[in-house]
Structures are given as C-alpha cells and as structure tokens.
Design a protein around this motif. Structure first.
Motif, short mmCIF file in Angstrom:
data_model
loop_
_atom_site.label_atom_id
_atom_site.label_comp_id
_atom_site.label_asym_id
_atom_site.label_seq_id
_atom_site.Cartn_x
_atom_site.Cartn_y
_atom_site.Cartn_z
N GLU A 54 51.69 35.57 39.50
CA GLU A 54 50.28 35.16 39.54
C GLU A 54 49.94 34.58 38.16
O GLU A 54 50.16 35.24 37.14
CB GLU A 54 49.36 36.35 39.83
CG GLU A 54 49.59 37.01 41.19
CD GLU A 54 49.01 36.20 42.35
OE1 GLU A 54 48.28 35.21 42.11
OE2 GLU A 54 49.29 36.57 43.52
N GLU A 69 40.88 29.30 41.87
CA GLU A 69 41.44 29.71 43.16
C GLU A 69 40.47 29.37 44.29
O GLU A 69 39.26 29.57 44.16
CB GLU A 69 41.73 31.21 43.14
CG GLU A 69 42.39 31.69 44.42
CD GLU A 69 42.79 33.15 44.36
OE1 GLU A 69 43.13 33.64 43.26
OE2 GLU A 69 42.74 33.81 45.43
N GLY A 164 40.57 32.85 39.51
CA GLY A 164 41.47 33.78 40.18
C GLY A 164 42.85 33.51 39.64
O GLY A 164 43.05 33.51 38.42
N SER A 165 43.78 33.19 40.52
CA SER A 165 45.10 32.85 40.01
C SER A 165 45.83 31.93 40.97
O SER A 165 45.43 31.75 42.13
CB SER A 165 45.93 34.12 39.75
OG SER A 165 46.12 34.82 40.95
#
Lengths: 438, 438, 438
Positions: A54, A69, A164-165
């Motif tokens: 991630e 994300e 996010g990732s």
C-alpha cells in the motif's frame, strides 16, 4: 547436473482453471486504486504468496505523485419519473473512472457533455477514465443514448476521492543466481476480460508454477496499476534494477488473435528468446518494434531505466473491435487461448532459466562420440536419443564459452529444448562444463 | 612489380587429364588406413613432391586415437554349391569398411544382420563403413539380395585389422610471406568417383600449378583420411595454425550440379573471396551457411581451432541420388565439370594470392590521370586499357590502406582481375604503394 | 529557446526567380577559366556577398596544377564562298572547350578529325571539352555535318590560352558553432541549363535565405569550376576541413526527373538526413550508393579527405538524352522543378541546423504530461498541438542524450519537423535540455 524437463511444451498445463479465475475476477470494479484492486489481489493471493503493498496517496514517485484513492458504491441515470436507464450495478463500465460524486437533476444538453458513447459500435459501452480530470461521466451504448430524449434526467454517482493508498502486488521467487526475470501485468481495469484479467490469470498460474520449481534465476511477478504502479515500483526499487536481465509485460492473452510480441527499446536477449519460442511454437505470431505507447513496457523502457522488457499479447490494443468496450467480456476470452498463452510463456521462462553457456573441458577439436556411446558406430545411418546427432554436433561445435544455448538453437534453427538435451548428453559425458553466469 | 596474370579465367586449364587421374585411382580400395591409401598417394606423388606421413596405430590425436590399420585381400558370399554371388574383386563397395575377417557357413537369417542394401535404389550397392564397430558386413544391391533365398551361404572376408599406421600426404609450397592457404581433400573412400577422387584429382592439378608459380602466400595441400586424418594433422601442427589465413576443403567437384560453397564457422575473407569469384564465374552457385556436419571443415572449424575454412563442392553430400552408392562412378563424374572446378579454384587461389592493400603515395585527393597518360584527354569519351577508367577510379578512391583489392572489387561489383589490372596501372604510375601484409 | 519554423515545407519559396536567373546566365560562355566565369559570378554576386577568388595559372593544387586561362571571342566554319555554316555566336557549344586558336582553309577530311557530332541524336549539338589536349574542335549537329560536302572549308577560332587565373566564388556564413555545412555547385559549363545553371540558381537562392537566418551551423557555399576548382579549394583549406560535418553537391535540379541522391563514400549523417527528407517530401526519389564518378563529391570523398559529402540531383548525368547536348536548354529546365528542388534543399538545411541532441532534466522514467498540460486528461482520446502525442512520447523516450532529433524521426518514421515540435514543447515544459554539440 541438469534438470530433466518436466513436460513437453504440449504438456504444459496451468494448475488452475484460467478462464474460471477470469470469471471470478470479472465483476469486480477496478481502477488505479480502491477496494476493487484490493479484492482482486486478495483473490490472486489465494493461489500465490503475494505481498500486498500500500503506497499512500501523495507519495512522490519519480516525476509523478500517487493519486487519491477512488471508491464508488453506485451510480445511475434515471428519468425524472424514477426509471433507472443506466446503472453501475449492471456494468461497472457505465461510470467514467475516477468520477467525482454528483447528484441532482440535469438537462440532457448538460448531461451530453458527460456522456461517452461509441457511435460506430452503437450497442457497446465504452471504457473511459478521467484519472486526473476532476470530472464525472457516464459511458453507455449509443443506442440507449439515442432513445434518451427527455429534457432532464436525474443523475447520481456515489463515489469518493480521498486520501488513501494505491495497492499493488509483488511476488519474488529467489533463484540460485542474482539474475531476475520480471513479469508484470496491469490490474486497474474494471470488467474487461482480455485487457486486464487474462494477464492476471496467466501470470498467477505462472507464478504458482515457478514457485514449485528449482530456479536458476529469480522471478519477480508484479501486479500493478498501469503507469503509476510501474513508476512507483521503479522508484522504490532503483538500486536493484541491474538484476533484471529479462522482462515481459503480459496483456490481452485470452483472445484468439495470433501472438504479438513488442520488442524492448534497446534490443535484448528477451526479444530473441521470445522470437525463438514463437518460431517453434506452431502458433502464428508477429514481432513488432518498440514504440513508446502501449503498456508498462514504456515505463520499464523509459530513459534512465531502459530495461530489457518487451510485451507479449495476442490481440494488439486499439486494433480489435472489442478493445476498451463492453464486448471485451467473458465470451471474448477463450479457455483454450488462455491455456495456449500460458504454455507459451512457460516455455519462454524455461528457456530463460536454462539458457547457459558451456565450454569444452577436453580442449580443442571435435570429440570422439563413438567411444562415449554418443554416436551410432555404423556411419551412414543416423539415429539418436532426445537430441539428434546433428543437435549434439551443433552443441559441441558452439560450446566454446561464447555461445549460449539460445545462440546455438537460433543458429541451428531447432527448438531450444533440443540443444538443451544435447547439453545434457555432453555434460553427462563430461565433455563440457557450464560457464559461471555473469 | 606486379605479376601479369598468366591466363584469363577461361584459359585456366589443368596440366593433367583430371578424368584420367580419377579413372586411374578408381579401382583402388581405400579406407582410413591401409595399402590402398598408400597406393593412392603414390599415384598422386608422381605429379607433385608429396610428403607421405605414417602415424602409428594407437597414437593419441586430441580426443582421438589413430586406429588399427585395415587391409583386405578378398571377400565373397557364395552358395553352398560354390557359386560366387558377391565378390569384393568385382566392386570394393561390397565389403563394409573395416570388416573383421570371417569365414564359414551362415544362415540367411544371420547373414541378413550383416547385409546392407538400398531398398529404394534396388540396383545400387551402398557404401558403408564400420570403423570402430568390431563388425563385419557386405553391401549389395537389393535386387540381388532378394534373389538370395537359400537357407545358408558361405561367407569369407580375408581381412586383417592390426597395429600399423595411418597414412596421409602433405605438400607445402612456401610463399614470400608467412601466411598460408590450406587446401584439403579426403582420400579414404573406396571406388567413389565424385565423393573422393574428384577432389584428389583437382587438388593434385592445383598443387602442380601452384608449385610452378611465384607465390606471395604459402600453399599447404593435405590429402587426408576423413576426420581422424584432419584431427591428427591439427594435433601435430597446433603451433603453426595462426599462419592459416584461408582454407578450403574440396569435395564432389566432378558432377554437373551447380557449385555450392559452405561458409566457414566464423565468417571470413575466404567466404567473401569464394562468393566473389562464383558471382563473376558465369556458373550457377549457392552459398550455404556453416553447419557442423559434412567434411573436414567441421574439424578445422571446431572449437579451439575455428580456422577460416570453408568447403567447395558441386553436388552436396546426401542430396544427390548417386551419393555413397555404386552410381558415384566414372560416368557420373564428367571431364568438363572437373575442368570447370579446377579453373574456378585456380581463380580463387589467384585472388587470395593477389589480394593486397594499397595506399596512395601522392597524399590526398584524386590524382591527375591525364598527365600520366591514364585518362583520355578528350573528356566525354571513355576508353581504357585492361582496366576500365571506372575501375581505375574505384581503385584510386579506395587505395587508402584500409581496403583490400577484394574489398574494392566487391564494392565496385566487378571481377577482381579488373581491380588487379587497375592496381597494376597505378603502381606503374607510382601513384600507390603496397601496404605490408600483416 | 528554439526558433519557430518560418514556414511549412510547402511554403518554402525562393526569394528570387530561379528560372529567370538561369535564363540570365544561359548565354554566357563558361569554361574552367576565363571571362565567362567571372561574368557568371558577377551576376550571382548581385544577390549574395560572394568572395571572388582568383588563383594564378600554374599554381600547384595537390596533384594538379591550375591551368592556363582560356578566352574566346569568336569561331566559325564557313564555305570558301564565305557562307557561315557554324558560328560560335549562335551557340557557344559549337567550340570544343579550351580550343587553341586556328585560322585557315582545311580539307573536309582534315576537318572531320576536329568535328564532334551525335549520329544518334542528329539534330543536337554535343558539348565537348579538351582541357589539357592542345587541340581544337567544333561541335555541330550531325544533320548539318552531313550536308557539308565541300572539299574545303574555312575555319577560324579566335581564342587564346595564356597565363591568367582560375576564378571561383565562396560565401561563408558563420554559425553559432564551429560546425559547417558545405554546399557546392559547378560553374564551368557553357550554355547548359540543367547541368550547371540549375545548381547555380538554386544555390544562390539558398545562400540568400541562409544569410537572413539565425544559424546554429556555419554554411559555406562554393561556386567552383569542376574538379580543379574543388581540388584547389581542398588544397587551400586543408586545416579547416574537420569543421565540415555535412556536405552536398548540387547539380541537375531543374528537370522533371525524380530526385536522386548519391550517398557519401563513408556513409554519414548527411545521407540519413537527405533520405529522411526525401522520404517525407512526397516526391519520388532514389538513393544511389557512392561511386567515384560524377561531380565534385568524388573530390570531397577522395582518400585523405573522405568528407561526408553526397550529391543531390534530379536527372542523373549520362542517363537523360538531353545530357551534354544543346537540348539541355531553357525549355528543359522548368520553373516548378527548380522551385521544388529549392524547397527540398531548404528542408534539408533546416534539418541539419536543427538536428540536436537532448537529455531529460527530470531524471529517469516517463514524465507526467498531464500536470504540464501536455496530455489530454481524458485517456482514450488522442489529440495534440503541433506534434502529436505520439511524437512527444517518442521524443521523451529517446531524449537520453544519445539520440539526435534525426535519429528519433527516423525511428518514429515521422517528418523531422514533428520531432522538432515535440522538442519545443518539452523544452518549454523544462523537461529536457539540449546537449552541447561536439
């Protein structure tokens, strides 16, 4: 001691149902990031020991930045009377990738600026994305769009774009040497069976197979979101790239087109190896010169890296009518085509793994084969075991420490496996020794 | 000062009757060793100052060992009633080479395991050997064998295999430089006219001719039993092999097939020289890439030696129906074909001998030909002596110390002799000097 | 900062009337030396700042010597009754170049040895010279010669061959670097429109145009008497020849034949540049390998110099029927053909001038085009400015400091101007920097 080949090329079978895996992955909504990518890698990880990475949104990667994300729960276009005309739940191609959320009533004229159709293929839904566009949109069949004549429509996209990732999968299988083979595919397309899932399925089966084998080379399997995934991986692995001796990007491996291999930018052994296997495969094929468009080979072959990476596919992106449409579906991808692709790439990996250089231990000249039982004593009659007598003569003639088995097979114009068999005979007869790889 | 060419290519004639020499040699039984080889070399030595070498049985030669000497006085298959059906005296192909002695009555079934025929060419006797097989055998026409229906036959082979020596012939004609041309043929086949004797005859005539000439290069003519002869010679001459700048194996030069030239393993000037002469010869021809099967070029081109040696032939071994049968006889080999082959190879040797590099002595630019009488003064009319004006311009343009006459002739695409003539004009005009050979 | 291109290729127009200049120059009698050459250069010098060089007769030049100066005032053949049959005033081709003076009555039989005709083209006057022949002669139509049946004729050539000088013109336009482009034509033919004047006219216009431009490279335009002019210039400029990076000899540029480019002796960037421009020009063309005959490229490519100089022409000397006859006249040379030739060579010079090497300033990998506005944000739709997106990708992929713009354009197989446009975009986006030329 040389390994005996496990199977003949025709006996090379994946240990999982490739079309079944494609079918399982098909409904998931994938994009550069988000839950669908994680779910996809999770399914792959049931078969191989995949490391899930991630990378946080905003992380710099060479000239790029890992994006926000994107996740989406639903989307639709409805009549004002509440009739759903377009629903993301029916087909995840309906939404422009990375669409921002939207909700409300919109005139047809305004909606038209957010609608993508294929007038020349009026029954198909196009696949479109707008990764860095701060936009939203719907993709639908032109036929449907032409029936939509109301003045206003209700639209809703229940998505979010937030920090996010980005997720990617990596499996490294170490070998006896430091040299590595890079095998990659992309995982960022939604319900597209050939342009995405065929590569994921074939690569999963290849990784399962390589994991079981004794490996002279290391194998690194990368499941990457296209472009930014490759760039991020390159950024994070800059110090080990000199180990990458061969690389191949896998895509579009399930359709019935002849094989196409796009050569590396710099011209490399991988190109000669793939061409050799294709030539003796019995399949139709075409070699294509490098160009800087296409899949992640363009990243691996970009300046400063210029890795020996090509791209293997059957149908070529942009040239078959199903490309980037709803017709790239589970019917377009055929089980036997996936299996052929698997078998072919297994042959390529075996060739790379077994491609060594030998030198004669008995000095100069042609050795006497007769007293070693390597030559039928009655001259004029030819007969031999695994390798033909001619294969053995080629091997011994070129076992000068300068020709690899691939060089020999190309010069003799016979399948690699026959030179490999000749090498085995000569090693057993103590006529040659392997040169250490460099 | 340059030699004037003795003759035009069409005027190149052998000084002996080639077909006559083939006819004289034909009846002799030859093998790797034995009296027949000595007799053969004795006949050749009436024409050239041949050194006869005897190498004792058991002598190690690289990976090999010089074999026992084989001699045979007679052999036959007879009916029990004494009727001779097969007799070595009729045709020495009837006995498998290196057959051990045998005598007695044998069932047809047992005899069948020792009989070699050609079912697809039922009227021909095959040629077979069993050099290291500890075996015996007869070769006969399939037609005859099918008529042999008795239960038992009387067989006799009056041969012996005993410690003796292997014989080969060598003639070295030194040149003005240390560089050498290697010319070889094989001498180990019994009554086969094309595959053996054509090479011996043409090579004998070439050696006679080179012996009479002023030679810039040295010429080494080797009359060798195949394989073991070449290996033995290589073993005994390892320290001088760097003198071998060009080499050519001669075989099958008497049949009416187009010429075939098999290139050296490493790619060498000899290949370009032969291709050039063939291209301008008026004969049909084909260049074939190296492979490790064939004649002694495979020994000279084996690892650790890798000499610049090709193989010139007309019909290619294994591809014409007469090959290794009783049909490879005195009718198959034609006088005019032998003579053409002789003339062609003489041209090749002359090219190699005269292939030098020149550099301009008058510095830079194009010299003024007019004041040296090398250019017709009235521009617009072209005319010249031996070389055309264009040949002379090519020569002077490429006489930069980097291009050999062969390089020039290939670039200008004209026969070598014309560039040679241009060189002669330029040397006489003191425009160029020869570069020392290296 | 990169220059914007002034014009598209189709917009490239000479700033003078090329056919008008040819027409103006046509009547002048030219030869290796003399008043006609000076008059010709004087007319050219009205357009460009031409340096006129006079080299004294007898001056050594490499292997040659500058000849005596030849001038002629008139010449004729008349009947004894005074009827002028052949008059130099009608056509200066009538006199063999460098004819010595003659006056008197001569028998037809003796005159025949001094008369040149073209029996196969009986209505045309041939062009002939006898530069170093100490001879005199007349050139006339075969038709006329056949009507001349008198026993004697009166001949007069009022010429003189005396110590003077050889004249040539040179214009050097310095550039920002030391590298130079050599552009040359010959100026020694009398009234021949294509084989002489077309080159002079096109080169004059090119020199005018380059004089107005900012130049990265220097440009050296040479108006030379053929052979001795080139040799003399080479002799006098030996120390600066390493600055000549590209060179092109111009001749026969006004006829309607397809273009022909004769490559340099050594193979050079100029050859690839011209081939590239021709390939994308829309014109028919053929590349011809170097040979040591032709125009002054044979001097520039002679041993010791071996400069990267080719020759551009439309019709090839010696292959069109008008060559070196009175049919090479003002009708044979067409205005639109001259203009096409001009435009083509302007494109070649621009390519050479702009052919630089770039390297990425932002390190490794493919840069993100989107955030720089260089990539349409909606993937799947392609569109771009001057360069296409693909051109930009090619440029960025090959901007590794090792590929010139020409290398890139050849690999991408698109016109050079598109790679140049891509370079401009990338420079403006600060993605690349130019590598200093070496």
């Amino acid at each position: 001691m040389l390994d005996r080949p496990e199977t003949s090329a025709s006996g090379r079978k994946p240990s999982i149902d490739l079309h079944g895996l494609v079918t399982e992955l098909f409904p998931i909504n994938r994009s550069l990031t988000g839950a669908g990518v994680r779910e996809t890698l999770g399914l792959v990880a049931r078969h191989i020991d995949l490391e899930i990475n991630e990378v946080a949104s905003g992380t710099p990667a060479l000239d790029w930045t890992v994006p926000m994300e994107w996740n989406i729960r639903g989307a639709s276009i409805s009549t004002l009377s509440g009739h759903r005309l377009v629903d993301f739940a029916d087909n995840n191609l309906h939404v422009l990738g990375y669409s921002k959320p939207v909700q409300g009533i919109i005139s047809r004229a305004d909606l038209a600026r957010h609608v993508h159709t294929l007038p020349d293929q009026p029954d198909l839904i196009p696949y479109r994305t707008g990764y860095f566009a701060d936009d939203w949109g719907f993709c639908l069949s032109h036929e449907l769009w032409q029936t939509m004549t109301d003045e206003n429509y209700r639209v809703e996209i229940d998505s979010d774009l937030s920090s996010g990732s980005m997720t990617y999968g990596e499996l490294f299988l170490p070998g006896q040497t430091d040299q590595e083979v890079l095998v990659t595919c992309h995982i960022c397309h939604p319900s597209l069976a050939n342009d995405n899932l065929s590569g994921i399925a074939v690569m999963t089966a290849l990784a399962m197979r390589q994991a079981r084998r004794t490996r002279r080379l290391g194998y690194r399997f990368l499941f990457l979101p296209a472009t930014i995934g490759a760039i991020t991986w390159l950024d994070r692995n800059q110090t080990m790239l000199d180990r990458v001796r061969y690389g191949i990007v896998l895509t579009c491996l399930g359709d019935p087109s002849p094989f196409h291999y796009k050569e590396s930018r710099r011209g490399a052994t991988i190109d000669r190896a793939v061409a050799h296997v294709l030539r003796h495969s019995g399949h139709q094929y075409e070699a294509m010169p490098f160009n800087p468009y296409g899949y992640d080979e363009r990243q691996f072959c970009s300046p400063g890296f210029d890795l020996p990476v090509g791209c293997l596919m059957r149908g070529v992106h942009g040239t078959f009518p199903e490309y980037h449409t709803s017709a790239d579906n589970l019917e377009f991808v055929r089980p036997e085509c996936l299996d052929q692709s698997y078998a072919l790439i297994e042959s390529i990996l075996d060739l790379l793994d077994q491609n060594r250089t030998f030198e004669r231990v008995d000095g100069r000249g042609e050795p006497q084969l007769g007293r070693r039982g390597l030559y039928r004593a009655i001259a004029g009659q030819r007969e031999a075991g695994g390798a033909t007598q001619m294969d053995l003569l080629w091997f011994l003639n070129l076992a000068d420490g300068k020709h690899s088995l691939l060089d020999m097979a190309i010069r003799a114009d016979v399948p690699f496996a026959r030179l490999e068999a000749a090498a085995r005979l000569a090693v057993e007869a103590a006529l040659v020794r392997e040169r250490p790889s460099s």
